[in-house]
Design an enzyme around this catalytic site. Structure first.
Site, short mmCIF file in Angstrom:
data_model
loop_
_atom_site.label_atom_id
_atom_site.label_comp_id
_atom_site.label_asym_id
_atom_site.label_seq_id
_atom_site.Cartn_x
_atom_site.Cartn_y
_atom_site.Cartn_z
N LYS A 116 0.77 -1.16 -0.11
CA LYS A 116 0.10 0.11 0.15
C LYS A 116 0.63 1.18 0.19
CE LYS A 116 -4.49 -1.62 1.70
NZ LYS A 116 -5.40 -1.77 2.62
N LYS A 198 -3.62 -10.29 -6.85
CA LYS A 198 -4.93 -10.68 -6.09
C LYS A 198 -5.99 -9.68 -6.79
CE LYS A 198 -5.65 -8.03 -2.27
NZ LYS A 198 -6.06 -7.76 -0.91
N LYS A 201 -11.05 -5.01 -4.40
CA LYS A 201 -12.30 -4.38 -4.36
C LYS A 201 -11.89 -2.94 -4.97
CE LYS A 201 -13.01 -4.29 0.42
NZ LYS A 201 -11.84 -3.64 0.81
P1 TYM Z 1 -10.45 -6.22 2.97
O1 TYM Z 1 -11.25 -5.05 3.05
O2 TYM Z 1 -9.13 -6.09 2.01
O3 TYM Z 1 -10.80 -7.68 2.51
C1 TYM Z 1 -12.06 -8.17 3.16
C2 TYM Z 1 -11.98 -9.78 3.06
O4 TYM Z 1 -12.00 -10.00 1.84
C3 TYM Z 1 -10.86 -11.15 1.58
N1 TYM Z 1 -10.17 -10.74 0.57
C4 TYM Z 1 -10.11 -11.83 -0.58
N2 TYM Z 1 -10.13 -13.24 -0.56
C5 TYM Z 1 -9.86 -13.93 -1.46
N3 TYM Z 1 -9.22 -13.39 -2.66
C6 TYM Z 1 -9.23 -12.26 -2.72
N4 TYM Z 1 -8.73 -11.77 -4.09
C7 TYM Z 1 -9.56 -11.17 -1.75
N5 TYM Z 1 -9.64 -9.88 -1.53
C8 TYM Z 1 -9.86 -9.68 -0.25
C9 TYM Z 1 -9.77 -10.47 2.81
O5 TYM Z 1 -8.86 -11.53 2.95
C10 TYM Z 1 -10.95 -10.27 3.99
O6 TYM Z 1 -11.14 -11.50 4.55
N6 TYM Z 1 -7.76 -5.73 7.25
C11 TYM Z 1 -9.08 -6.27 6.69
C12 TYM Z 1 -10.24 -5.73 7.48
C13 TYM Z 1 -10.24 -5.99 8.80
C14 TYM Z 1 -10.61 -7.25 9.61
C15 TYM Z 1 -10.39 -6.79 10.71
C16 TYM Z 1 -10.66 -8.37 8.88
C17 TYM Z 1 -10.21 -4.98 9.58
N7 TYM Z 1 -10.29 -5.70 10.89
C18 TYM Z 1 -10.72 -7.79 11.77
C19 TYM Z 1 -10.82 -9.72 10.20
C20 TYM Z 1 -10.92 -9.14 11.41
C21 TYM Z 1 -9.05 -5.84 5.24
O7 TYM Z 1 -8.44 -4.90 4.87
O8 TYM Z 1 -9.65 -6.94 4.46
#
Ligand code: TYM
Length: 335
Positions: A116, A198, A201
């Site tokens: 990032k 990957k 979004k």
């Molecule tokens: P974030 O918002 O980037 O993504 C949300 C969830 O989607 C999963 N994910 C994917 N899984 C498979 N393939 C992909 N291409 C893909 N892109 C995203 C991520 O692994 C995630 O599960 N830091 C976290 C948000 C967060 C969080 C938490 C998660 C904040 N606090 C506490 C769990 C527990 C994040 O940025 O996810």
């Protein structure tokens, strides 16, 4: 929510960009499946979203839209708490305490920070650096046992475990040390145009992702244009990342095994496979989009659900925070 015989599940998504099938297959699909067997809390992590620049009015709308998308995918507010992170101030309070137990060296090793920081060279803020500590606070404040996430969150989860253990060692047993739950298929959905990266979004190039709210014709076009490799056989072969990714998406949505899928497409063309994959995605997303549209018609209903989610979450979070404040040596709030 407060069934003491059940373990606690916590997860969250940052309200940035467009919720995509990567988020669904990596995370939300598992969330839906865990709702009966666990006490579940699902967050929209708006504090985290501020680590990159946001347009305030868009952020506000997106948070509500994500809540409706969680529900449209099958998250049931009768069984699970749906919570906007900023509605529960205890996350930020615990974040501070955990900051003092996290080392700069640990944070500098986080690959997502490096990624990032590379993408947002003009805005490498301190929040971006300490982002995983807030994530640890999200998890630990609810004493979560299980954290269903995609593969890219593995390192952050490991940090949360380390910080929990460190606190427990220094101040006595306080936090549950959480386990991750990463699906076998679907944990790493890759970009449609660049399958070595990957699917994200918040990708600026929308051709890289299938959003949960993409209309059918857009899905068909994106899958048609998705990069495939030279060769013609439809096989799960990691050496051919383009077709491998599309096959994994197919497997994850259809719940068919790789053998079943290979048998089904033996001797067929890439174009035939892509057409079937588009159909599968369109049919899968149709009821999700319909339900989403209905939910968004009644925003006051969403607000009511969020209020009740936040009230319960605040109660649970405060229980942990009070314990933490006592253990670190703060003077109790005078009564
Ligand atoms: P974030 O918002 O980037 O993504 C949300 C969830 O989607 C999963 N994910 C994917 N899984 C498979 N393939 C992909 N291409 C893909 N892109 C995203 C991520 O692994 C995630 O599960 N830091 C976290 C948000 C967060 C969080 C938490 C998660 C904040 N606090 C506490 C769990 C527990 C994040 O940025 O996810």
């Amino acid at each position: 929510m407060n069934d003491k015989t059940k373990k606690t599940v916590l997860s969250g998504i940052q309200p940035s960009g467009h919720l995509c099938i990567g988020n669904y297959l990596g995370a939300i699909k598992n969330w839906v499946a865990l709702q009966d067997s666990h006490n579940c809390i699902f967050l929209v992590v708006d504090l985290h979203a501020l680590t990159v620049k946001q347009v305030p009015s868009e952020l506000r709308n997106r948070c509500l839209s994500f809540v409706a998308q969680y529900m449209a995918c099958g998250i049931d507010p009768e069984r699970s708490l749906i919570v906007i992170q900023s509605h529960v101030p205890q996350h930020a309070e615990l974040n501070w305490i955990l900051n003092t137990l996290t080392y700069m060296g640990e944070l500098s090793r986080m690959t997502q920070f490096k990624d990032k920081a590379g993408k947002h060279e003009n805005n490498i803020n301190a929040g971006l650096f300490t982002y995983p500590v807030l994530m640890a606070a999200d998890i630990l404040i609810y004493q979560a046992d299980l954290v269903p996430v995609g593969h890219d969150q593995k390192q952050h989860l490991e940090l949360a475990r380390n910080v929990a253990q460190r606190f427990n060692t220094r101040y006595s047993e306080t936090f549950v040390v959480p386990d991750g739950l990463i699906p076998k298929v679907g944990a790493r959905v890759m970009s449609l145009q660049a399958p070595e990266r990957k699917m994200s979004k918040s990708d600026e190039n929308l051709n890289n992702l299938v959003a949960l709210l993409d209309p059918p014709e857009v899905i068909v076009r994106k899958i048609k244009r998705a990069v495939t490799d030279s060769g013609s056989e439809i096989r799960f072969d990691e050496e051919r990342p383009g077709i491998y990714n599309l096959l994994n998406i197919y497997a994850s949505i259809s719940n068919l095994s790789s053998d079943e899928i290979e048998a089904r497409f033996a001797g067929k063309l890439y174009s035939e496979f892509k057409a079937e994959l588009s159909d599968l995605l369109v049919e899968f997303l149709k009821p999700v989009q319909k339900r989403y549209a209905e939910l968004m018609q009644d925003k006051s209903h969403l607000q009511t659900l969020l209020k009740s989610g936040a009230d319960t979450a605040r109660y649970l979070a405060q229980k942990t925070l009070t314990k933490v404040y006592r253990k670190v040596g703060f003077v109790p709030y005078p009564r």
